[in-house]
Design a protein around this motif. Structure first.
Motif, short mmCIF file in Angstrom:
data_model
loop_
_atom_site.label_atom_id
_atom_site.label_comp_id
_atom_site.label_asym_id
_atom_site.label_seq_id
_atom_site.Cartn_x
_atom_site.Cartn_y
_atom_site.Cartn_z
N ALA A 12 10.60 0.14 5.45
CA ALA A 12 10.87 0.29 6.88
C ALA A 12 9.83 -0.48 7.69
CB ALA A 12 10.85 1.77 7.27
N SER A 35 7.03 3.23 -0.96
CA SER A 35 8.15 4.14 -0.76
C SER A 35 9.09 3.49 0.25
CB SER A 35 7.66 5.49 -0.22
OG SER A 35 7.24 5.33 1.12
N GLY A 93 3.64 7.71 3.88
CA GLY A 93 5.03 7.90 4.32
C GLY A 93 5.27 7.30 5.69
N PRO A 94 5.93 8.06 6.58
CA PRO A 94 6.24 7.53 7.90
C PRO A 94 5.00 7.08 8.65
CG PRO A 94 7.28 9.66 7.56
CD PRO A 94 6.38 9.44 6.39
N TRP A 106 9.23 3.98 3.21
CA TRP A 106 8.55 3.72 4.48
C TRP A 106 7.87 2.36 4.48
CZ3 TRP A 106 10.32 6.31 8.25
CH2 TRP A 106 10.87 7.57 8.00
N ILE A 113 2.72 5.10 7.81
CA ILE A 113 2.44 3.67 7.69
C ILE A 113 3.22 2.88 8.73
CG2 ILE A 113 4.22 3.07 5.97
CD1 ILE A 113 0.96 1.76 5.12
N LEU A 114 4.46 3.32 8.98
CA LEU A 114 5.28 2.65 9.99
C LEU A 114 4.66 2.84 11.37
CD1 LEU A 114 7.89 1.14 10.60
CD2 LEU A 114 9.07 3.30 10.68
N VAL A 142 -1.95 7.84 6.86
CA VAL A 142 -1.14 6.63 6.70
C VAL A 142 -0.27 6.69 5.46
CG1 VAL A 142 -2.50 5.02 8.04
CG2 VAL A 142 -3.15 5.49 5.70
N ALA A 197 0.83 -1.20 0.00
CA ALA A 197 0.00 0.00 0.00
C ALA A 197 0.87 1.26 0.00
CB ALA A 197 -0.92 0.00 1.22
N GLU A 198 2.07 1.15 0.55
CA GLU A 198 2.95 2.31 0.67
C GLU A 198 4.22 2.03 -0.13
OE1 GLU A 198 2.57 5.33 2.14
OE2 GLU A 198 4.59 5.80 1.46
#
Lengths: 120, 142
Positions: free
Chosen positions: A97, A92, B19-20, A94, B22-23, B17, A89-90
Motif C-alpha cells: 500500500a 505485509s 502495519g498501517p 501495508w 508504515i503507510l 511503524v 522494511a514492512e
C-alpha cells in the motif's frame, strides 16, 4: 520530448499504483516483479530529470522558475525508491500500500511538473 | 531466544511503524517534505506578498515534521506527543480552512491548509483523523 516523458511517467506511475494496490488488496507483500516495475518507473523519472536539466541548460525557461522545476524533478525521482525501501522494511500488505501511495504521489508530482513547465 | 534477542526485545519501544503505521509515516513524510520545502521557498523569495499564508504554511511544516519524527521514534511518550500534535493539526486544518473560506482577502496566496487542504487532495484533513485512530489503537494493542 519533456511532455511525452511526463505523460509516460504518469501512466507508468498509475499502473504501478494499481498493481501494488492490487497486491495490497490481495494481502500480499511486494515481490521481485514489483521491484522491477519500480525500477522501470524510476528509470523513466531519471531520464526525465536529465532531459529537464538539459532543456534548462539549452536556455529554455520553466514557467514558474527553474528552482521549483528542478526541486520537483528531484522529488519525483525520490518518491518511488523511498516507498520501495519502506516496503522492504514492512513485509505485509501495508508495504504494498505504501508503494501504491508513493506511485500516486509521483503521478501528482507529474501533473504539477507539467504546470510548472508550461505557460498558462 | 538468545541473550542479544532478549536485550533487543526489552530495549524496543512500542513500534508505531508496523502495519498501517508504515503507510501513515510515508504520507506524513511526504507532507513534511512538501510543506517544508514550499514554505522555505516562499518565505525566502516572496514573503512580503502573503506573510500570513506563508507563516501558517511554515507552522504546518513544523507540525508535520515533528509528527513524522515521533512516529519513526516510537515509544509511549512519542505516541502521546504525536497524538497531541495530530489533534493540533486537525484543529489547524479546520480553523485555517474555515478562515480561508470566510475571509479570502486575508490570503493573497494559498497555504497548505487552505480550503481544508483542497490543493493537496484533502490529505491534510484526512491524515490527522487516520493518525489519531492509529495512535489510539496502538495503545490498546500495547
Amino acid at each position: 520530448m519533456l511532455d511525452a516523458l511526463t505523460v509516460a511517467v504518469s501512466v507508468a506511475a498509475l499502473a504501478l499504483a494499481a498493481w501494488c494496490g492490487f497486491a495490497a488488496f490481495r494481502d500480499q507483500s511486494t515481490k521481485d516483479w514489483h521491484f522491477i516495475g519500480m525500477a522501470v518507473v524510476t528509470f523513466l523519472v531519471l531520464v526525465q530529470l536529465i532531459v529537464g536539466i538539459v532543456q534548462l541548460a539549452r536556455g529554455e525557461k520553466a514557467e514558474e522558475g527553474a528552482t521549483i522545476f528542478v526541486a520537483y524533478l528531484i522529488g519525483a525521482l525520490c518518491a518511488v525508491p523511498i516507498a520501495g525501501f519502506m516496503s522492504l522494511a514492512e513485509r505485509s500488505r501495508w508495504g504494498s500500500a505504501t508503494v501504491a501511495a508513493g506511485a500516486v504521489v509521483l503521478a501528482v508530482l507529474e501533473v504539477r511538473l507539467h504546470d510548472i513547465w508550461t505557460v498558462g | 531466544m538468545t541473550a542479544t534477542q532478549e536485550k533487543a526485545e526489552r530495549g524496543t519501544r512500542t513500534r508505531l511503524v508496523t502495519g498501517p503505521g508504515i503507510l501513515l509515516v510515508w504520507l506524513y513524510g511526504v507532507m513534511s517534505v512538501g510543506a517544508v520545502s514550499r514554505s522555505i521557498y516562499q518565505i525566502a523569495t516572496e514573503f512580503g506578498r502573503a506573510p500570513l499564508a506563508y507563516t501558517l504554511s511554515a507552522v504546518a511544516a513544523v507540525v508535520y515534521a515533528f509528527i513524522t519524527y515521533t512516529l519513526v521514534r516510537g515509544g509511549e511518550k512519542a505516541r502521546r506527543a504525536a497524538l497531541v500534535c495530530c489533534a493540533a493539526e486537525l484543529a489547524g486544518v479546520l480553523v485555517v480552512g474555515t478562515w480561508t473560506l470566510v475571509e479570502p482577502s486575508a490570503f493573497p496566496d494559498a497555504t497548505v491548509w487552505s480550503d481544508y487542504g483542497y490543493g493537496y487532495l484533502f490529505i491534510p484533513v484526512l491524515l490527522p483523523l487516520t493518525g489519531i485512530w492509529w495512535l489510539r489503537r496502538s495503545r490498546t494493542a500495547a
